[in-house]
Design an enzyme around this catalytic site. Structure first.
Site, PDB file in Angstrom:
ATOM      1  N   LYS A  72     -96.691   2.218  44.683  1.00  0.00           N
ATOM      2  CA  LYS A  72     -98.076   2.063  43.981  1.00  0.00           C
ATOM      3  C   LYS A  72     -98.949   3.006  44.888  1.00  0.00           C
ATOM      4  O   LYS A  72     -99.727   3.878  44.529  1.00  0.00           O
ATOM      5  CB  LYS A  72     -98.882   0.817  44.231  1.00  0.00           C
ATOM      6  CG  LYS A  72     -97.636  -0.324  43.683  1.00  0.00           C
ATOM      7  CD  LYS A  72     -97.272  -0.377  42.134  1.00  0.00           C
ATOM      8  CE  LYS A  72     -96.159  -1.378  41.989  1.00  0.00           C
ATOM      9  NZ  LYS A  72     -96.091  -1.611  40.546  1.00  0.00           N
ATOM     10  N   ASP A  77     -94.299  -9.906  50.658  1.00  0.00           N
ATOM     11  CA  ASP A  77     -94.299  -8.591  49.836  1.00  0.00           C
ATOM     12  C   ASP A  77     -95.278  -7.976  49.716  1.00  0.00           C
ATOM     13  O   ASP A  77     -96.472  -8.508  49.457  1.00  0.00           O
ATOM     14  CB  ASP A  77     -93.877  -9.178  48.405  1.00  0.00           C
ATOM     15  CG  ASP A  77     -93.267  -7.957  47.585  1.00  0.00           C
ATOM     16  OD1 ASP A  77     -93.441  -6.811  48.126  1.00  0.00           O
ATOM     17  OD2 ASP A  77     -92.818  -8.348  46.597  1.00  0.00           O
ATOM     18  N   TRP A 106     -94.366 -12.295  40.563  1.00  0.00           N
ATOM     19  CA  TRP A 106     -93.565 -11.028  39.828  1.00  0.00           C
ATOM     20  C   TRP A 106     -92.537 -11.507  39.397  1.00  0.00           C
ATOM     21  O   TRP A 106     -91.507 -11.959  40.216  1.00  0.00           O
ATOM     22  CB  TRP A 106     -93.784 -10.061  40.844  1.00  0.00           C
ATOM     23  CG  TRP A 106     -93.023  -8.912  40.509  1.00  0.00           C
ATOM     24  CD1 TRP A 106     -93.087  -8.060  39.093  1.00  0.00           C
ATOM     25  CD2 TRP A 106     -91.841  -7.916  41.061  1.00  0.00           C
ATOM     26  NE1 TRP A 106     -92.559  -6.812  39.171  1.00  0.00           N
ATOM     27  CE2 TRP A 106     -91.685  -7.050  40.281  1.00  0.00           C
ATOM     28  CE3 TRP A 106     -91.188  -8.256  42.199  1.00  0.00           C
ATOM     29  CZ2 TRP A 106     -90.770  -5.821  40.608  1.00  0.00           C
ATOM     30  CZ3 TRP A 106     -90.147  -7.239  42.676  1.00  0.00           C
ATOM     31  CH2 TRP A 106     -90.096  -6.049  42.043  1.00  0.00           C
TER      32      TRP A 106
END
Ligand code: LMR
Length: 431
Positions: free
Chosen positions: A278, A242, A161
């Protein structure tokens, strides 16, 4: 002495001139003070949303940012969130949370990541604070790393990311990369990954995506995670997970925590960034959690106090609304099971769209293999398209995505999948 009118107005004009001169000098000083500041480059992900919003075309499609959409392309607020908000309404005061955030939200987050009956929770070995979603959790950790392990570096997967690089850069932690993705197979470069783990100096810090790797959608299998964990043990590396997509890979948050659970079983100390952006659709609420598994309770108390010290001058204490939504949902068995159903619904819609996109491309007679669309997992498909092909998609078809070829499958719908497939076919059929 009395002043005549003409000399009086001259004096006024003089004062006005002086004031204007000062204002001009002031403005010039201001201009030169910031004159060297160039416009920042556009963010490779959020900049795509800006470009999409500015496009007046009725055909436009946004498969850039990783944000879930329903089959009409609309943002979704989960029913469990609506219900939690109904319960909050009128009962909320606006007091500050503690520097470390909501204790209830942290407790629930730890159960989700470490397991309902985790011995580490029972033994109070985890230092945890509420964080400004996953980004904030990573940043707090990076600052902690810099402050208390100033000689350490962070190994970041290639690719990752894009914001991971910014986070550790701004925390001034030196970055190294490790092999992750295998472009030819559009899958995991497991051999390369293991080599890099073995070759890193003992005790290195590694950033691992717990599930639904962003941007590739490629996760190690359970067996591979076990081998990775074993090698970490041999090398005494520290894994920082993460976990921005817990629930979005398999549809089951418990299953998606498997990698973390393997490392815990193997006796690692770990760090973990959790996000509810999310999996609860709380994108703008910035609700997340940072946790660090310590050697004992005393160490956990110290580490938590230091994390709070890092948060205090940055934002003082985290926002209250999102954390209440999270703790109400996770603390109520009925709302929690509604949430689990809704997470699965989102993951399943994405899996369905993967199938549809692949079938459409194959139906168009594309000579390329699109197996990876369905082999990859989570919110993203790492399509293998080049930046130039992506530029054509945007310029000719008003399709917006990041230039690394990442497609946010959450933006694909039954209404746009044929259009998207056709455009991808057009830009990929010739070299
Ligand atoms: C993404 O990768 O698209 C999301 O995580 C949104 C973001 O902040 O970049």
């Amino acid at each position: 002495m009395a002043m005549c009118w003409s000399s009086r107005s001259a004096a006024i004009r003089g004062r006005a001139h002086l004031a204007a001169t000062h204002a001009g000098a002031g403005a010039r000083a201001m201009a030169s003070l910031f004159g060297h500041v160039e416009p920042a480059p556009k963010d490779p992900i959020l900049g795509v949303t800006e470009a999409f919003l500015a496009d007046p075309s009725p055909d436009k499609v946004n498969v850039g940012v990783g944000a879930y959409r329903d089959d009409n392309g609309k943002p979704v607020v989960l029913d469990c969130v609506r219900e939690a908000e109904r319960r909050i309404a009128g009962n909320l005061n606006m007091e500050y949370l503690p520097m470390g955030g909501s204790i209830k939200m942290i407790e629930e987050s730890l159960k989700l990541a470490y397991g309902e009956d985790s011995e580490f929770i029972r033994d109070k070995r985890i230092a945890a604070v509420q964080a400004l979603s996953g980004t904030g959790a990573c940043r707090l950790f990076a600052d902690f790393q810099r402050r208390f392990l100033p000689d350490s570096q962070i190994y970041i997967p290639t690719p990752t990311w894009s914001n991971h690089h910014n986070i550790w850069r701004d925390a001034q932690v030196p970055q190294r990369t490790f092999t992750y993705y295998h472009p030819e197979s559009r899958g995991l470069d497991f051999a390369g990954l293991m080599d890099d783990i073995k070759n890193a100096p003992n005790g290195s810090f590694f950033l691992l995506h717990a599930c639904a790797h962003n941007p590739t959608g490629v996760d190690p299998t359970e067996e591979q995670w076990r081998e990775i964990s074993y090698q970490f043990k041999v090398k005494n590396h520290f894994p920082f997970f993460d976990m921005a997509y817990q629930g979005f890979a398999s549809g089951d948050p418990e299953r998606d925590a498997k990698a973390i659970r393997i490392f815990l079983e193997d006796g690692h100390q770990i760090g973990c960034a959790q996000s509810y952006a999310k999996n609860m659709g709380l994108y703008g609420q910035r609700a997340g959690c940072l946790s660090i598994l310590c050697e004992d309770e005393m160490q956990a108390v110290s580490v938590k106090s230091q994390l709070q010290q890092i948060a205090r001058p940055m934002y003082s204490n985290p926002p209250v609304h999102g954390s209440l939504v999270v703790s109400i949902i996770l603390n109520d068995p009925e709302l929690k099971s509604l949430w689990l159903k809704e997470v699965k619904g989102m993951a399943d819609r994405i899996i369905g769209m993967r199938k549809a996109l692949r079938e459409n491309l194959e139906g168009l007679g594309s000579p390329l293999s699109w197996d990876h669309i369905t082999n990859q997992i989570g919110m993203f498909c790492y399509s293998g398209m080049t930046p130039e092909q992506v530029d054509r998609l945007t310029n000719e078809y008003h399709i917006y995505m990041t230039r690394n070829g990442r497609i946010s499958m959450a933006g694909v719908t039954t209404g746009n999948v044929a259009y998207l497939a056709n455009a991808i076919h057009e830009v990929t059929k010739t070299k």
